[in-house]
Design a protein around this motif. Structure first.
Motif, PDB file in Angstrom:
ATOM      1  N   ASN A 270       0.798  -1.233   0.000  1.00 56.12           N
ATOM      2  CA  ASN A 270       0.000   0.000   0.000  1.00 56.12           C
ATOM      3  C   ASN A 270       0.832   1.286   0.000  1.00 56.12           C
ATOM      4  N   ALA A 271       2.012   1.245  -0.594  1.00 59.55           N
ATOM      5  CA  ALA A 271       2.855   2.439  -0.675  1.00 59.55           C
ATOM      6  C   ALA A 271       2.184   3.505  -1.541  1.00 59.55           C
ATOM      7  N   ARG A 272       2.512   4.771  -1.259  1.00 60.76           N
ATOM      8  CA  ARG A 272       1.986   5.886  -2.045  1.00 60.76           C
ATOM      9  C   ARG A 272       3.117   6.811  -2.485  1.00 60.76           C
ATOM     10  N   ILE A 273       2.999   7.281  -3.709  1.00 65.54           N
ATOM     11  CA  ILE A 273       3.926   8.265  -4.272  1.00 65.54           C
ATOM     12  C   ILE A 273       3.114   9.511  -4.576  1.00 65.54           C
ATOM     13  N   ILE A 274       3.529  10.648  -4.026  1.00 63.55           N
ATOM     14  CA  ILE A 274       2.781  11.885  -4.187  1.00 63.55           C
ATOM     15  C   ILE A 274       3.627  12.895  -4.954  1.00 63.55           C
ATOM     16  N   SER A 275       3.148  13.307  -6.110  1.00 67.06           N
ATOM     17  CA  SER A 275       3.830  14.311  -6.928  1.00 67.06           C
ATOM     18  C   SER A 275       3.172  15.664  -6.705  1.00 67.06           C
ATOM     19  N   LEU A 276       3.996  16.697  -6.511  1.00 64.94           N
ATOM     20  CA  LEU A 276       3.470  18.045  -6.273  1.00 64.94           C
ATOM     21  C   LEU A 276       3.353  18.798  -7.597  1.00 64.94           C
ATOM     22  N   SER A 277       2.128  19.194  -7.912  1.00 63.81           N
ATOM     23  CA  SER A 277       1.877  20.003  -9.097  1.00 63.81           C
ATOM     24  C   SER A 277       1.515  21.416  -8.653  1.00 63.81           C
ATOM     25  N   SER A 278       0.782  22.133  -9.476  1.00 68.93           N
ATOM     26  CA  SER A 278       0.461  23.534  -9.195  1.00 68.93           C
ATOM     27  C   SER A 278      -0.708  23.955 -10.063  1.00 68.93           C
ATOM     28  N   ILE A 279      -1.419  24.998  -9.614  1.00 75.64           N
ATOM     29  CA  ILE A 279      -2.425  25.616 -10.475  1.00 75.64           C
ATOM     30  C   ILE A 279      -1.800  26.009 -11.813  1.00 75.64           C
ATOM     31  N   ALA A 280      -0.508  26.358 -11.783  1.00 75.18           N
ATOM     32  CA  ALA A 280       0.192  26.815 -12.989  1.00 75.18           C
ATOM     33  C   ALA A 280       0.263  25.750 -14.076  1.00 75.18           C
ATOM     34  N   HIS A 281       0.001  24.495 -13.728  1.00 75.31           N
ATOM     35  CA  HIS A 281       0.041  23.456 -14.771  1.00 75.31           C
ATOM     36  C   HIS A 281      -1.003  23.717 -15.852  1.00 75.31           C
ATOM     37  N   LYS A 282      -2.078  24.428 -15.473  1.00 73.42           N
ATOM     38  CA  LYS A 282      -3.175  24.634 -16.425  1.00 73.42           C
ATOM     39  C   LYS A 282      -2.755  25.503 -17.605  1.00 73.42           C
ATOM     40  N   ASN A 283      -1.737  26.320 -17.422  1.00 75.57           N
ATOM     41  CA  ASN A 283      -1.205  27.124 -18.516  1.00 75.57           C
ATOM     42  C   ASN A 283       0.059  26.517 -19.109  1.00 75.57           C
ATOM     43  N   GLY A 284       0.416  25.335 -18.653  1.00 70.72           N
ATOM     44  CA  GLY A 284       1.654  24.711 -19.094  1.00 70.72           C
ATOM     45  C   GLY A 284       1.496  23.873 -20.344  1.00 70.72           C
ATOM     46  N   THR A 285       2.561  23.792 -21.095  1.00 69.16           N
ATOM     47  CA  THR A 285       2.665  22.871 -22.225  1.00 69.16           C
ATOM     48  C   THR A 285       4.047  22.232 -22.170  1.00 69.16           C
ATOM     49  N   ILE A 286       4.156  21.017 -22.680  1.00 62.26           N
ATOM     50  CA  ILE A 286       5.462  20.360 -22.755  1.00 62.26           C
ATOM     51  C   ILE A 286       6.069  20.684 -24.113  1.00 62.26           C
ATOM     52  N   ASN A 287       7.142  21.455 -24.091  1.00 63.26           N
ATOM     53  CA  ASN A 287       7.824  21.838 -25.328  1.00 63.26           C
ATOM     54  C   ASN A 287       8.878  20.778 -25.636  1.00 63.26           C
ATOM     55  N   PHE A 288       8.444  19.727 -26.300  1.00 59.83           N
ATOM     56  CA  PHE A 288       9.345  18.610 -26.557  1.00 59.83           C
ATOM     57  C   PHE A 288      10.535  19.009 -27.426  1.00 59.83           C
ATOM     58  N   ASP A 289      10.385  20.040 -28.229  1.00 67.18           N
ATOM     59  CA  ASP A 289      11.473  20.477 -29.097  1.00 67.18           C
ATOM     60  C   ASP A 289      12.472  21.374 -28.383  1.00 67.18           C
TER      61      ASP A 289
ATOM     62  N   ALA B 151      -3.493  13.387   0.328  1.00 68.31           N
ATOM     63  CA  ALA B 151      -3.131  12.430  -0.722  1.00 68.31           C
ATOM     64  C   ALA B 151      -2.344  11.260  -0.153  1.00 68.31           C
ATOM     65  N   ALA B 152      -1.523  11.533   0.841  1.00 74.58           N
ATOM     66  CA  ALA B 152      -0.701  10.481   1.429  1.00 74.58           C
ATOM     67  C   ALA B 152      -1.478   9.589   2.399  1.00 74.58           C
ATOM     68  N   LEU B 153      -2.419  10.161   3.141  1.00 76.32           N
ATOM     69  CA  LEU B 153      -2.980   9.462   4.298  1.00 76.32           C
ATOM     70  C   LEU B 153      -4.441   9.047   4.196  1.00 76.32           C
ATOM     71  N   ASP B 154      -5.228   9.730   3.394  1.00 79.57           N
ATOM     72  CA  ASP B 154      -6.668   9.461   3.383  1.00 79.57           C
ATOM     73  C   ASP B 154      -6.944   8.074   2.811  1.00 79.57           C
ATOM     74  N   PRO B 155      -7.537   7.166   3.592  1.00 78.41           N
ATOM     75  CA  PRO B 155      -7.775   5.798   3.115  1.00 78.41           C
ATOM     76  C   PRO B 155      -8.852   5.690   2.046  1.00 78.41           C
TER      77      PRO B 155
END
Length: 303
Positions: free
Chosen positions: A142-161, A247-251
């Protein structure tokens, strides 16, 4: 979903957590919350003296806290390897991996590994850290991995080039890209976990508009404005850490969910499930990012 209350969460005694950037702001509050619930917490920090001060503060609040400092500098992939090697020698389980540390809108700079600094600190080093620690995570029920994002992701794009902003640099665009990458990684990791039926959960969280040290790279005028504005429409680091702790603790949560403040524009409020941008849910882009991340960090990540 009922209101999240840390003291109502199950005891985490006997469990082990790693929190990156645990000496200040959201990371400190996350480490403190986990310590209050009985977890052993590894403070994964760049500066030993700052980490030790944080450790002492936590012990004053939670005298029985079980804390250890292991150094890591997310601007240097060699230290990410070093952290993982030291952890794996000492521990045979990892219940919570909290990918918290981050920087926001600094002047353009490249790390010694050749990455734009925000992309490495916020995303690439955390991708590698998860990869290197995954063998022990897989062995932990039952391990958990929590990644921290942001409201700013909504304006983000991945510029692969131009993933490292070598052709042109916008500090806000690079920040949004890095936080979008963190969210896409969380989702793609859960998809791969589900394919193998591993019983691990990958979730993401964001703190809303929180008053933390992330504002240090804003212009002086911006810093003067940010404090009062974030106090008015946002929240402090203690409340900003609640989505991560939930995110880490809520069952009641499931893998692949995204937790953030549920108030106006997700700036503040009680933590709960929130939605993310269409871009963040692109499976093809997530798979492309995963492959690129493997290439750039120099290690295949097989779940």
């Amino acid at each position: 979903m009922s209101k999240f209350k840390l003291s109502s969460m199950p005891s985490q005694k006997g469990k082990i957590a790693v929190v990156t950037g645990a000496n200040v702001g959201l990371g400190y509050e996350t480490a403190l919350g986990l310590a209050k619930q009985g977890a052993q917490v590894i403070l994964a920090c760049r500066d030993f003296d700052k980490a030790e001060k944080a450790r002492q503060k936590i012990v004053k609040i939670v005298p029985q806290a079980n804390l250890e400092i292991i150094l890591i500098d997310l601007k240097n992939l060699d230290t990410v390897h070093g952290f993982a090697e030291e952890f794996l020698v000492k521990y045979e389980q990892l219940d919570f991996l909290i990918l918290n540390a981050g920087i926001m809108v600094p002047p353009y700079s490249k790390t010694k590994d050749g990455f734009e600094s925000q992309m490495q600190v916020n995303y690439f080093s955390h991708f590698l850290l998860t990869n290197l620690l995954f063998p022990v995570i897989k062995k932990t029920k039952n391990a958990r991995i929590i990644s921290l994002s942001s409201i700013a992701h909504k304006n983000g794009t991945i510029n692969f080039d131009d993933i490292n902003s070598e052709k042109s640099y916008s500090k806000w665009a690079a920040y949004g890209q890095s936080k979008l990458a963190c969210l896409m990684f969380a989702y793609e990791l859960q998809r791969r976990i589900d394919q193998k039926n591993l019983g691990i959960m990958s979730l993401a969280a964001h703190p809303g508009l929180s008053s933390t040290n992330l504002s240090q790279h804003l212009p002086k005028l911006g810093q003067l404005v940010f404090g009062p504005v974030s106090s008015l429409i946002g929240q402090d680091a203690k409340d900003g850490a609640k989505p991560t702790l939930m995110a880490a603790l809520d069952p009641s949560l499931k893998g692949g969910e995204y937790i953030g403040p549920t108030g106006f524009m997700e700036a503040k409020g009680e933590p709960g499930k929130v939605t993310s941008s269409d871009r963040s849910q692109s499976i093809s882009d997530a798979q492309r990012l995963w492959k690129l991340s493997e290439e750039l960090t120099g290690a295949e990540f097989t779940v």
